[in-house]
Write a protein that holds these residues in place. Structure first.
Motif, PDB file in Angstrom:
ATOM      1  N   PRO A 149       0.806  -1.228   0.000  1.00  0.00           N
ATOM      2  CA  PRO A 149       0.000   0.000   0.000  1.00  0.00           C
ATOM      3  C   PRO A 149       0.836   1.273   0.000  1.00  0.00           C
ATOM      4  CG  PRO A 149      -0.959  -1.624   1.471  1.00  0.00           C
ATOM      5  CD  PRO A 149       0.355  -2.190   1.007  1.00  0.00           C
ATOM      6  N   SER A 150       1.900   1.324   0.783  1.00  0.00           N
ATOM      7  CA  SER A 150       2.703   2.537   0.856  1.00  0.00           C
ATOM      8  C   SER A 150       3.413   2.823  -0.465  1.00  0.00           C
ATOM      9  CB  SER A 150       3.734   2.421   1.987  1.00  0.00           C
ATOM     10  OG  SER A 150       4.570   3.553   2.024  1.00  0.00           O
ATOM     11  N   GLU A 151       4.008   1.793  -1.049  1.00  0.00           N
ATOM     12  CA  GLU A 151       4.742   1.990  -2.295  1.00  0.00           C
ATOM     13  C   GLU A 151       3.799   2.368  -3.435  1.00  0.00           C
ATOM     14  OE1 GLU A 151       7.903   2.010  -2.699  1.00  0.00           O
ATOM     15  OE2 GLU A 151       8.805   0.867  -1.073  1.00  0.00           O
ATOM     16  N   ALA A 152       2.755   1.574  -3.635  1.00  0.00           N
ATOM     17  CA  ALA A 152       1.858   1.785  -4.773  1.00  0.00           C
ATOM     18  C   ALA A 152       1.136   3.120  -4.670  1.00  0.00           C
ATOM     19  CB  ALA A 152       0.859   0.632  -4.866  1.00  0.00           C
ATOM     20  N   CYS A 153       0.617   3.433  -3.499  1.00  0.00           N
ATOM     21  CA  CYS A 153      -0.132   4.678  -3.350  1.00  0.00           C
ATOM     22  C   CYS A 153       0.797   5.886  -3.337  1.00  0.00           C
ATOM     23  CB  CYS A 153      -0.984   4.624  -2.082  1.00  0.00           C
ATOM     24  SG  CYS A 153      -2.221   3.291  -2.134  1.00  0.00           S
ATOM     25  N   GLY A 154       2.017   5.708  -2.888  1.00  0.00           N
ATOM     26  CA  GLY A 154       2.991   6.788  -2.991  1.00  0.00           C
ATOM     27  C   GLY A 154       3.300   7.116  -4.432  1.00  0.00           C
ATOM     28  N   LEU A 155       3.356   6.098  -5.281  1.00  0.00           N
ATOM     29  CA  LEU A 155       3.598   6.328  -6.704  1.00  0.00           C
ATOM     30  C   LEU A 155       2.390   6.980  -7.363  1.00  0.00           C
ATOM     31  CD1 LEU A 155       5.417   5.793  -9.274  1.00  0.00           C
ATOM     32  CD2 LEU A 155       4.026   3.747  -9.593  1.00  0.00           C
ATOM     33  N   LEU A 156       1.187   6.464  -7.058  1.00  0.00           N
ATOM     34  CA  LEU A 156      -0.016   6.886  -7.761  1.00  0.00           C
ATOM     35  C   LEU A 156      -0.563   8.217  -7.272  1.00  0.00           C
ATOM     36  CD1 LEU A 156      -1.842   3.447  -7.956  1.00  0.00           C
ATOM     37  CD2 LEU A 156      -0.605   4.614  -9.787  1.00  0.00           C
ATOM     38  N   LEU A 157      -0.450   8.474  -5.953  1.00  0.00           N
ATOM     39  CA  LEU A 157      -1.086   9.660  -5.378  1.00  0.00           C
ATOM     40  C   LEU A 157      -0.097  10.676  -4.819  1.00  0.00           C
ATOM     41  CD1 LEU A 157      -4.124   7.998  -3.578  1.00  0.00           C
ATOM     42  CD2 LEU A 157      -4.003   8.967  -5.873  1.00  0.00           C
ATOM     43  N   GLY A 158       1.169  10.327  -4.797  1.00  0.00           N
ATOM     44  CA  GLY A 158       2.158  11.280  -4.314  1.00  0.00           C
ATOM     45  C   GLY A 158       2.630  10.986  -2.904  1.00  0.00           C
ATOM     46  N   SER A 159       3.619  11.759  -2.473  1.00  0.00           N
ATOM     47  CA  SER A 159       4.289  11.482  -1.195  1.00  0.00           C
ATOM     48  C   SER A 159       3.389  11.669   0.009  1.00  0.00           C
ATOM     49  CB  SER A 159       5.522  12.377  -1.050  1.00  0.00           C
ATOM     50  OG  SER A 159       5.152  13.746  -1.123  1.00  0.00           O
ATOM     51  N   SER A 160       2.273  12.394  -0.153  1.00  0.00           N
ATOM     52  CA  SER A 160       1.361  12.571   0.982  1.00  0.00           C
ATOM     53  C   SER A 160       0.643  11.278   1.343  1.00  0.00           C
ATOM     54  CB  SER A 160       0.315  13.649   0.659  1.00  0.00           C
ATOM     55  OG  SER A 160      -0.480  13.250  -0.450  1.00  0.00           O
ATOM     56  N   CYS A 161       0.683  10.278   0.440  1.00  0.00           N
ATOM     57  CA  CYS A 161      -0.036   9.017   0.687  1.00  0.00           C
ATOM     58  C   CYS A 161       0.891   7.825   0.822  1.00  0.00           C
ATOM     59  CB  CYS A 161      -1.043   8.765  -0.444  1.00  0.00           C
ATOM     60  SG  CYS A 161      -2.192   7.417  -0.112  1.00  0.00           S
ATOM     61  N   HIS A 163       5.320   6.354   0.290  1.00  0.00           N
ATOM     62  CA  HIS A 163       6.699   6.650  -0.115  1.00  0.00           C
ATOM     63  C   HIS A 163       7.165   5.606  -1.118  1.00  0.00           C
ATOM     64  CE1 HIS A 163      10.715   8.131  -0.078  1.00  0.00           C
ATOM     65  NE2 HIS A 163      11.238   7.077   0.526  1.00  0.00           N
ATOM     66  N   TRP A 164       7.286   6.035  -2.366  1.00  0.00           N
ATOM     67  CA  TRP A 164       7.790   5.150  -3.422  1.00  0.00           C
ATOM     68  C   TRP A 164       9.311   5.241  -3.433  1.00  0.00           C
ATOM     69  CZ3 TRP A 164       6.255   1.467  -6.748  1.00  0.00           C
ATOM     70  CH2 TRP A 164       7.116   1.149  -7.792  1.00  0.00           C
ATOM     71  N   ASP A 165       9.977   4.165  -3.049  1.00  0.00           N
ATOM     72  CA  ASP A 165      11.444   4.230  -3.027  1.00  0.00           C
ATOM     73  C   ASP A 165      12.093   2.990  -3.627  1.00  0.00           C
ATOM     74  OD1 ASP A 165      10.963   2.332  -1.106  1.00  0.00           O
ATOM     75  OD2 ASP A 165      12.183   3.268   0.459  1.00  0.00           O
ATOM     76  N   ILE A 166      11.370   2.340  -4.567  1.00  0.00           N
ATOM     77  CA  ILE A 166      11.962   1.191  -5.241  1.00  0.00           C
ATOM     78  C   ILE A 166      13.205   1.652  -5.998  1.00  0.00           C
ATOM     79  CG2 ILE A 166      11.608  -0.635  -6.943  1.00  0.00           C
ATOM     80  CD1 ILE A 166       9.898  -1.002  -4.458  1.00  0.00           C
ATOM     81  N   PHE A 167      14.332   1.015  -5.698  1.00  0.00           N
ATOM     82  CA  PHE A 167      15.613   1.352  -6.332  1.00  0.00           C
ATOM     83  C   PHE A 167      15.971   2.831  -6.169  1.00  0.00           C
ATOM     84  CE2 PHE A 167      14.506  -2.350  -9.266  1.00  0.00           C
ATOM     85  CZ  PHE A 167      15.208  -3.245  -8.475  1.00  0.00           C
ATOM     86  N   SER A 168      15.592   3.419  -5.026  1.00  0.00           N
ATOM     87  CA  SER A 168      15.974   4.807  -4.785  1.00  0.00           C
ATOM     88  C   SER A 168      17.462   4.891  -4.479  1.00  0.00           C
ATOM     89  CB  SER A 168      15.169   5.371  -3.607  1.00  0.00           C
ATOM     90  OG  SER A 168      15.414   4.604  -2.429  1.00  0.00           O
ATOM     91  N   SER A 169      18.003   6.097  -4.563  1.00  0.00           N
ATOM     92  CA  SER A 169      19.435   6.284  -4.334  1.00  0.00           C
ATOM     93  C   SER A 169      19.780   6.104  -2.860  1.00  0.00           C
ATOM     94  CB  SER A 169      19.853   7.688  -4.787  1.00  0.00           C
ATOM     95  OG  SER A 169      19.634   7.848  -6.170  1.00  0.00           O
ATOM     96  N   TRP A 170      20.973   5.641  -2.617  1.00  0.00           N
ATOM     97  CA  TRP A 170      21.457   5.458  -1.251  1.00  0.00           C
ATOM     98  C   TRP A 170      22.981   5.537  -1.263  1.00  0.00           C
ATOM     99  CZ3 TRP A 170      24.586   1.120  -1.149  1.00  0.00           C
ATOM    100  CH2 TRP A 170      24.356   0.145  -2.137  1.00  0.00           C
ATOM    101  N   ASN A 171      23.559   5.745  -0.086  1.00  0.00           N
ATOM    102  CA  ASN A 171      25.005   5.863   0.038  1.00  0.00           C
ATOM    103  C   ASN A 171      25.503   5.089   1.244  1.00  0.00           C
ATOM    104  OD1 ASN A 171      25.880   7.750  -2.111  1.00  0.00           O
ATOM    105  ND2 ASN A 171      24.486   9.161  -1.074  1.00  0.00           N
ATOM    106  N   ILE A 172      26.640   4.436   1.091  1.00  0.00           N
ATOM    107  CA  ILE A 172      27.309   3.825   2.229  1.00  0.00           C
ATOM    108  C   ILE A 172      28.182   4.882   2.907  1.00  0.00           C
ATOM    109  CG2 ILE A 172      27.262   1.415   1.513  1.00  0.00           C
ATOM    110  CD1 ILE A 172      30.323   3.513   0.897  1.00  0.00           C
TER     111      ILE A 172
END
Length: 625
Positions: A149-161, A163-172
């Motif tokens: 629910p968090s990923e799909a709705c974050g993508l479809l409705l925006g960050s207010s609903c 958090h879409w972070d599939i393959f988001s950037s990250w740093n060690i």
């Protein structure tokens, strides 16, 4: 390819809802939309599993980029339903719950099979077997990632609903210890000891290889018991192997290992995986373990007391490319595979190496004073490891562990060799860029990098991140033992600055040996493995340090004849009949400069600035040479 589902799906989502009547009538369409999107993103990439890696000289664009492009269309498509955040989350909660029951998994599988056949992705029998093999794990991964629910709705409705972070950037994190000034290695004094390291990769033993069968069958892998006879006008598969989409019989691997004498003696062996054949649609865990134990026993038989240091390939698991991070427990974890590897490789590895191997398929050890060897599980960087959809941030903490190992080596004054299967330039972008950063930080400590996977003979140059112009390291990508596709079988021997106090442990030169299949398959002939070339002699290199390889790329861009020599050796002495024209040559040479994925700026000096858009377009799609 992924764990269960027809392909290496690294894709994701959508949603639904307006009025109750619309919602009830639209539910089946929503399920089809989800499946269609999954297949559209996943299935085309299954071709990567069934075609030679060398057909893609540059990394294909990451799956996350596809979602960046389609997100606005998805948001627009769902916007007219006036979907609220609570409704969206409730909807995807229901979808996830529904998909987890066995009837839904079976339904998803049946539709995937029909689509696989409709789109002619593979023959019907392959579609059916592949889907049944992958479906359970794919549903598990999708419901825990792109359909959560968090990923799909974050993508479809925006960050207010969400958090879409599939393959988001990250740093060690790198230690606060300042980086020492760069100190390129000095050439060893004349007469210094030289070590010979045998390098084996991509053996791909096919248990069902059968001489005389059709080498050009309709299946993704041929020359097998189920391939059938060839057409009357065509020859069948050769006794020792075939120039086609075929792997090797065990006798060819025995011939390779028993014929190593002229190339030796060896101080140690680096073996970077891919032991089974890629009949990925019909493999069981029992099949994979049989390949592991059979080939390991063969290596022990012919190499005797020579220490062997393996790395995990992407074909060791089943489903192929399916390597869950350690937080996945139970039957879906990789415990069955790592435990078998630890048992098979115990004579070669110390206790601490076996401990981390059992956890995540990677380890470190000291094969000699002053040298640390690190074996990475490159499946945790793989674009095709669908388990990384759940969380791709430094899987298993492997890169942070690598930093610790390199810092400890720097503190001791040791040098380090890294071995792995998938080259860093072929990895997910964040993983690849973090690895690049680590290599730059520890350039004085890192003496060698050795990979396989692509089946061809190439390399990847690393540069300083500030200017991308100072070569500071090189990863060597050795050719495969297997013929897949259309190659001579081969292996590599590295000459390394030897075992003495103050050794740089850098690569001094390398030699490649092959079996000429045309000659070996002649009636009455016996296989003869022979030296194909020595790198420094053939390419006129002053040494085998990073700058020499950087300069070679630019010499090959200017000198067509020199590039043709490279192209011949790139394919282990059996290049394709089609010529490699200018776009192909540019893509191939650009790949040698590209140890960091999705980074076309690395090729900016290869062609005039006006051509950079063309470099970008070559970079972002698979290119067949």
């Amino acid at each position: 390819m992924p764990r269960h589902g027809v392909s290496p799906g690294q894709g994701r989502p959508r949603s639904d809802g307006e009025q109750a009547s619309d919602r009830s009538s639209g539910a089946p369409c929503l399920r089809l939309l989800w499946l269609g999107l999954a297949l559209a993103l996943a299935l085309p990439n299954s071709l990567v599993l069934w075609s030679p890696a060398e057909a893609h000289p540059l990394p294909a664009q990451g799956h996350s980029a596809k979602f960046i492009r389609i997100a606005p269309q998805l948001q627009e498509a769902f916007g007219w339903w006036n979907l609220t955040c609570p409704t969206c989350k409730g909807l995807f909660t229901a979808i996830d719950f529904g998909l987890r029951n066995q009837a839904s998994v079976a339904w998803v599988g049946s539709v995937a099979i029909k689509l696989c056949m409709l789109l002619k992705i593979a023959p019907p029998a392959v579609c059916q077997s592949a889907v049944h093999l992958f479906e359970d794990d794919m549903v598990e991964v999708w419901t825990r990632s792109v359909l959560s629910p968090s990923e799909a709705c974050g993508l479809l409705l925006g960050s207010s609903c969400g958090h879409w972070d599939i393959f988001s950037s990250w740093n060690i994190s790198l230690p606060a210890v300042p980086k020492p000034p760069p100190q390129p290695p000095k050439p060893p004094a004349p007469g210094s000891p030289v070590s010979r390291v045998l390098f084996l990769t991509d053996l791909h033993w096919d248990h069902d290889y059968l001489e005389g069968t059709d080498p050009n069958c309709e299946n993704p892998l041929c020359c097998r018991r189920d391939s059938g006879p060839p057409p009357a006008s065509q020859p069948g598969a050769g006794y020792w192997g075939e120039y086609s989409k075929c792997d090797l019989p065990l006798r060819t691997l025995e011939s390779l290992l028993s014929g190593l004498g002229p190339a030796g003696p060896f101080d140690m062996v680096y073996w970077t995986g891919d032991i089974p054949a890629p009949n990925v649609w019909q493999q069981s865990r029992q099949d994979q373990l049989r390949a592991l134990t059979t080939v390991t026993a063969l290596v022990k038989k012919f190499l005797g007391p020579v220490p062997v240091y393996p790395a995990v390939g992407n074909h060791e698991s089943t489903p192929v490319n399916g390597f869950p991070p350690p937080f996945i427990k139970g039957n879906q974890s990789s415990h069955w595979l790592y435990e078998a590897m630890a048992e098979a490789w115990e004579p070669w590895l110390p206790a601490e190496a076996l401990r981390t191997l059992r956890i995540g398929g990677f380890y470190a050890l000291s094969p000699r004073p002053g040298l640390r060897l690190i074996s990475l599980n490159m499946n945790f960087c793989s674009r095709e490891n669908f388990w990384l959809l759940i969380n791709s941030t430094d899987p298993a903490g492997q890169l942070q562990w690598l930093v610790g190992e390199l810092q400890a080596a720097e503190d001791r004054g040791d040098k380090v060799h890294i071995i792995g299967h998938i080259p860093p330039g072929h990895c997910l972008k964040s993983w690849s860029w973090n690895y690049y950063r680590i290599v730059e930080r520890y350039e004085n400590t890192l003496a060698g990098q050795f990979f396989g996977h692509t089946h061809v003979d190439e390399f990847e140059v690393f540069y300083d991140e500030e200017t991308l112009s100072r070569p500071l390291s090189v990863a060597f990508l050795a050719p495969s033992a297997t013929t897949y596709i259309g190659l001579n079988p081969g292996y590599r021997v590295y000459q390394i600055d030897g075992n003495y106090s103050g050794s740089s442990h850098v690569v001094l030169d390398h030699e490649t040996y092959i079996l000429n299949l045309t000659e070996a398959n002649e009636p009455g002939a016996t296989p003869h493995w022979h030296l194909l070339y020595r790198a420094r002699e053939t390419y006129g290199l002053p040494n085998a340090l990073p700058t020499a390889w950087h300069d070679l790329v630019y010499r090959m861009w200017r000198d067509t004849q020199l590039f043709q020599t490279f192209w011949f050796l790139y394919h282990n002495g059996h290049p394709p009949s089609e010529p490699c024209g200018t776009p192909c040559r540019l893509a191939t040479l650009c790949a040698q400069l590209s140890a960091r994925s999705d980074s076309p700026a690395l090729c900016r000096h290869l062609v005039p600035d006006a051509s950079l858009p063309n470099v970008q377009s070559l970079w972002s799609r698979p290119l067949l040479c």
